[in-house]
Design a protein around this motif. Structure first.
Motif: not given
Length: 113
Positions: A17-22, A35-39, A43-45
């Motif tokens: 599971v990740g959260r889209v931050i941008s 282009v997605l930046h996913v947190d 541990d993974i970033g």
């Protein structure tokens, strides 16, 4: 349907599971994409991904959304972008992608089992 696999085969695919931050339009993509930046948690970033989800989502509607991504594929060059994960989804009846998302709040980095 694909052939039968063993549990160990499934466990090799690291779905988190990740959260889209941008999210921003991917102007250099051949087909409409963001282009997605996913947190994916501490541990993974944060990982980048190209996602062809423009039919159902705007960049603004994606920010803050939880998604499910594969985090152990090797990086893949997509035009000028080095994609670092695969955000998962399903094609709808019109062939457009709907994101695969958790049913409730799950901490970024949580592994799918």
């Amino acid at each position: 349907m694909s052939g039968t696999i063993h549990w160990d085969d499934f466990m090799r695919v690291d779905l988190r599971v990740g959260r889209v931050i941008s999210a921003e339009p991917f102007a250099a993509a051949r087909r409409a994409a963001y282009v997605l930046h996913v947190d994916f948690g501490p541990d993974i970033g944060v990982r980048k991904s190209s996602a062809q989800v423009t039919a159902h989502y705007t960049p603004e509607s994606l920010v803050g959304r939880l998604v499910v991504g594969v985090v152990n594929f090797p990086p893949k060059q997509i035009g000028p972008l080095m994609s670092e994960c695969l955000v998962t989804g399903f094609h709808d009846a019109d062939g457009h992608v709907r994101l695969c998302i958790p049913d409730g709040d799950v901490a970024p980095g949580t592994r799918l089992l």
